[in-house]
Design a protein around this motif. Structure first.
Motif, PDB file in Angstrom:
ATOM      1  N   UNK A 187      -4.696   6.311 -12.314  1.00 16.50           N
ATOM      2  CA  UNK A 187      -3.278   5.950 -12.330  1.00 16.50           C
ATOM      3  C   UNK A 187      -2.456   7.131 -12.831  1.00 16.50           C
ATOM      4  N   UNK A 188      -2.723   7.508 -14.062  1.00 13.78           N
ATOM      5  CA  UNK A 188      -2.025   8.644 -14.640  1.00 13.78           C
ATOM      6  C   UNK A 188      -2.962   9.842 -14.532  1.00 13.78           C
ATOM      7  N   UNK A 189      -2.625  10.839 -13.699  1.00 17.38           N
ATOM      8  CA  UNK A 189      -3.584  11.904 -13.385  1.00 17.38           C
ATOM      9  C   UNK A 189      -4.033  12.682 -14.622  1.00 17.38           C
ATOM     10  N   UNK A 242      -3.506   9.628  -6.557  1.00 20.50           N
ATOM     11  CA  UNK A 242      -2.776   8.897  -7.584  1.00 20.50           C
ATOM     12  C   UNK A 242      -1.373   8.684  -7.049  1.00 20.50           C
ATOM     13  N   UNK A 243      -0.847   7.460  -7.229  1.00 25.64           N
ATOM     14  CA  UNK A 243       0.472   7.193  -6.671  1.00 25.64           C
ATOM     15  C   UNK A 243       1.566   7.955  -7.409  1.00 25.64           C
ATOM     16  N   UNK A 244       1.254   8.488  -8.594  1.00 28.07           N
ATOM     17  CA  UNK A 244       2.262   9.281  -9.282  1.00 28.07           C
ATOM     18  C   UNK A 244       2.457  10.629  -8.583  1.00 28.07           C
ATOM     19  N   UNK A 245       1.370  11.189  -8.002  1.00 29.70           N
ATOM     20  CA  UNK A 245       1.508  12.401  -7.185  1.00 29.70           C
ATOM     21  C   UNK A 245       2.417  12.102  -5.992  1.00 29.70           C
ATOM     22  N   UNK A 246       2.087  10.990  -5.337  1.00 36.95           N
ATOM     23  CA  UNK A 246       2.802  10.586  -4.137  1.00 36.95           C
ATOM     24  C   UNK A 246       4.291  10.436  -4.444  1.00 36.95           C
ATOM     25  N   UNK A 274      -5.829   1.415  -3.371  1.00 32.83           N
ATOM     26  CA  UNK A 274      -5.651   2.482  -4.351  1.00 32.83           C
ATOM     27  C   UNK A 274      -6.215   2.080  -5.712  1.00 32.83           C
ATOM     28  N   UNK A 275      -5.852   0.899  -6.201  1.00 29.49           N
ATOM     29  CA  UNK A 275      -6.267   0.498  -7.550  1.00 29.49           C
ATOM     30  C   UNK A 275      -7.696  -0.039  -7.603  1.00 29.49           C
TER      31      UNK A 275
END
Lengths: 390, 409
Positions: free
Chosen positions: A319-321, B135-139, A190-191
């Motif tokens: 990270x922050x959409x 994005x892991x924030x969506x998840x 992911x990163x």
């Protein structure tokens, strides 16, 4: 009359000689990129943090608390680092960062369960550390629910119900989670798929500005232009071609390492991603030329490019959409090649969408290549106008 | 008497070096830009970008093939959670997937056609949750929202089912919640991305701007061949410690102002966690500032060009951010990188700053970090003295060589 091609090859040869004479910058940039690959791939080699330390405050000391301990030990995500006797001790341990979460089992919990008094256990998670706090919170929540289910099952068994009936009673709904494109919620894939291209892009833009700017500082810029027969475009292309080839190659090798060697999820086409990688490198170079054209002074231009390259990490939205940012920032995100690179990556690697979806992002990247046309004449004028130091 | 004189001389030396250093700093536009514009600008910009702690009302699409009372209730409840907003009701999975591909939604909730039937037959019904992993924030939002709704629905359905088997009232109640649990999110209750990222960035901004400000001073002096100008003549043979201390004093005074703005004012201005006691936090930050000063002086001679300094600056910032252990937990780092990270003041400072300012830890709870910072201060003080000494000798050598050449000519 030399042909355009001859001039180009002259500039190219001149640049290759210059690189050979001072290979330091290119070597350092390459080593920096290689280091970041090794660093990030080894730092997060587990993909997701494993065995995060948590604690139990066991005032009950019963069968139930021991059983919860066992349940926790059986999970991958967390493990019981300590058992404390009081809430204060556990809280202090959390402040010392020895644990990320703890379960508080009050005195008499098990007896209350047996007496149908519905006791409460309390789950404390550290919310100051986003990743480790959230992960341990999620794990402990699951365990609490499982524990409740286990007690229910035992009671119902004693009432003489069958297994199937019990399951229906205690588990009426179940969630089937599909993590699209990243089934293991792997942090690495992911990163790194955006951080590593971002670092490479940063090196590309800084080296581009530096290698152009150093000509005027060392007073060799007129000679450079003359080699290209006074054609700025030819001078630029010839000069930057070696860098473009080298960094595009590095980016492609990087893709190979991530998706081939490390088996990061990839649903779509490698070809589209490769095209995107090459366009990304060229777009970052074009942005560098553009910035130097706007600010034809090497230190300042390097500063501005560095700022642009760093901001790209935030505004790529990985990270922050971006959708969570203010409107003007959402619009601004378009002018960062890293953002387009990230969107193509998502389309290809996570969703496996057809080319039509990535088309627009590739076109935007290609548009960046037009940027130097806006500033070439300005750079040329600047070279010809200033007092030549040599 | 001799001792008194020595002390007086010592203080005079410090004051002289310190003043000379201020002169160099305020005479160098590049350094001023790095310290004051970047040092204050970056924190402001990052606060401008990351304005929200969490993602609220993440758009999802529902595909309701069951079309029953239970599925509709589930959808309504989910829509009411702060995490999720049901924005589309898609007629098929294909349509929902198209919506997700076009980034109209960041999650899909699918009710299979047998959802209602299974519930009616007292079996386990399934809900499909598809999370956007870009994005892991969506998840996090989609998964948590769906999960909380499911837990709530489960309790309600369990209750009615117990009723069907003849278990009702208080007994059913205790059976549904045989062991209840409360969850408490400690320290930053509403916290999320911003109060997690910005404190670490603030510490890094302090360290990196100081480090490269000093590096740029060294680089400029080198370019101008004026490396010796900052060292008073009588200190060029010995007492390098006074040069180092004097310089560190100059930087520490300037950076105390910047620390006050970045680490004390900005968290209050932007409503980031700031629960540490001011005196305790100041005590903690003292060895941080000192160790960064000494580290910077030790490395100042490494920078030849100002540009190569900037390139190293941005590159190292990214690496140090991850080494500080705020994103990827220290407990999960390979030993090699964890030990490597101990060499940098930022690692300990980020850990200590976050724990004191966000989690209310006292110096006692961050004693490991505190001691490490003092240890780094000592070590880098020695290396700084060595570095200044060798710099002065190298320079003096060059000067005397030039003078000799001049004399013979």
């Amino acid at each position: 009359m030399k042909t355009l091609f001859d001039k180009l090859s002259n500039v190219l040869q001149r640049e290759l000689t210059r690189i050979m004479a001072h290979p330091r910058y290119l070597i350092f940039a390459t080593l920096g990129i290689a280091f970041s690959y090794v660093f990030f791939l080894t730092l997060m080699r587990d993909g997701q943090p494993q065995k995060l330390p948590i604690a139990i405050v066991d005032e009950d000391g019963s069968y139930l608390s021991r059983r919860l301990c066992h349940e926790i030990e059986a999970t991958q995500g967390v493990h019981v680092a300590r058992v404390y006797n009081s809430h204060e001790e556990a809280r202090a341990a959390m402040q010392r960062q020895e644990i990320y979460a703890f379960l508080h089992i009050p005195h008499g919990t098990y007896n209350d369960v047996l007496a149908f008094k519905a006791p409460h256990i309390v789950l404390y998670a550290n919310n100051a550390y986003l990743l480790s706090g959230t992960l341990s919170y999620k794990q402990l929540m699951t365990i609490c629910n499982l524990a409740a289910g286990a007690v229910q099952r035992e009671v119902l068994r004693k009432k003489g119900m069958g297994e199937e009936q019990i399951m229906g009673l205690i588990m009426p709904i179940e969630i089937d989670a599909h993590l699209v494109g990243n089934p293991m919620a792997n942090y690495q894939s992911y990163l790194l798929t955006t951080i590593l291209p971002g670092i490479l892009g940063l090196m590309v833009i800084l080296l581009t500005v530096f290698s152009i700017g150093i000509e005027s500082r060392e007073g060799t810029d007129r000679e450079w232009l003359a080699t290209a027969g006074n054609r700025m475009g030819v001078a630029m292309v010839g000069k930057l071609l070696p860098y473009a080839c080298w960094f595009a190659l590095l980016q492609l090798v990087g893709n190979l390492v991530l998706f081939g060697f490390c088996h990061f999820p990839m649903q779509g086409s490698y070809l589209t991603l490769a095209v995107c990688s090459i366009l990304f490198v060229l777009a970052m170079m074009s942005a560098g030329v553009f910035f130097y054209g706007l600010i034809p002074q090497v230190t300042n231009a390097v500063c501005v490019s560095a700022f642009y390259g760093i901001l790209a990490f935030s505004l790529s939205g990985f990270t922050y959409p971006v959708s969570g940012m203010a409107r003007p920032l959402q619009a601004l995100s378009v002018v960062f090649p890293l953002r387009q690179n990230y969107l193509v990556y998502v389309n290809e690697a996570l969703f496996g969408l057809p080319l039509a979806n990535s088309y627009v992002h590739l076109c935007i990247l290609a548009l960046f290549l037009l940027l130097p046309l806006l500033t070439n004449s300005r750079i040329k004028k600047q070279i010809l106008s200033h007092e030549n130091a040599a | 008497m001799k001792m008194l004189h020595n002390i007086k001389q010592f203080l005079e030396d410090l004051a002289e070096v310190c003043q000379a250093e201020w002169g160099r700093i305020f005479g160098n536009t590049g350094v001023l830009l790095i310290i004051f514009v970047a040092g204050v600008g970056y924190p402001l910009i990052f606060n401008g970008i990351y304005t929200q702690e969490n993602l609220y009302d993440v758009p999802v699409a529902v595909v309701d093939d069951a079309r029953c009372e239970e599925s509709e209730r589930f959808i309504h409840k989910m829509d009411a959670t702060p995490e999720i907003e049901v924005r589309y009701e898609a007629s098929s999975m294909a349509e929902a997937k198209r919506l997700m591909a076009n980034r109209k939604v960041n999650g899909i909730i699918h009710f299979p056609s047998d959802y209602g039937e299974r519930l009616a037959r007292l079996e386990t019904a399934r809900v499909g949750v598809f999370c956007d992993m870009s994005s892991f924030l969506y998840y996090k939002s989609v998964f948590m929202g769906a999960n909380f709704t499911m837990l709530d629905e489960m309790k309600q359905i369990e209750f009615t089912r117990y009723g069907l088997t003849g278990i009702t009232g208080e007994q059913a109640n205790t059976l549904v919640n045989p062991v209840g649990y409360d969850d408490v999110k400690l320290f930053v209750p509403g916290g999320g991305f911003t109060s997690f990222l910005i404190p670490a960035l603030l510490i890094l901004v302090i360290q990196q701007t100081l480090f490269f400000g000093v590096g740029m001073l060294g680089g400029t002096a080198r370019e101008e061949g004026a490396e010796l100008s900052a060292v008073p003549a009588r200190l060029r043979r010995r007492h390098y410690d006074r040069v180092v201390l004097g310089r560190a004093m100059a930087y520490t005074v300037i950076y105390s102002a910047l620390v006050a703005v970045d680490l004390f004012l900005i968290p209050r201005l932007f409503n980031l966690p700031h629960i540490a006691q001011v005196d305790q936090l100041a005590l903690f930050l003292l060895p941080f500032l000192l160790s960064v000063c000494f580290l910077s002086i030790s490395c100042a001679s490494l920078f030849r060009h100002r540009e190569s300094g900037i390139i190293t600056l941005v590159f190292s910032s990214i690496i140090l951010l991850f080494l500080s252990g705020f994103a990827w937990p220290q407990s999960s780092m390979p030993d090699f990188w964890r030990h490597f990270s101990y060499l940098f003041p930022s690692t300990h400072a980020v850990q200590g700053f976050v724990r004191m300012n966000s989690m209310g830890a006292t110096l006692h709870e961050v004693s490991f970090e505190y001691l490490m910072l003092w240890a780094l201060t000592l070590v880098y003080f020695v290396t700084a003295c060595l570095s200044v000494g060798s710099g002065v000798r190298r320079c003096a050598h060059r000067h005397s060589y030039r003078r000799r050449v001049h004399d013979t000519v």
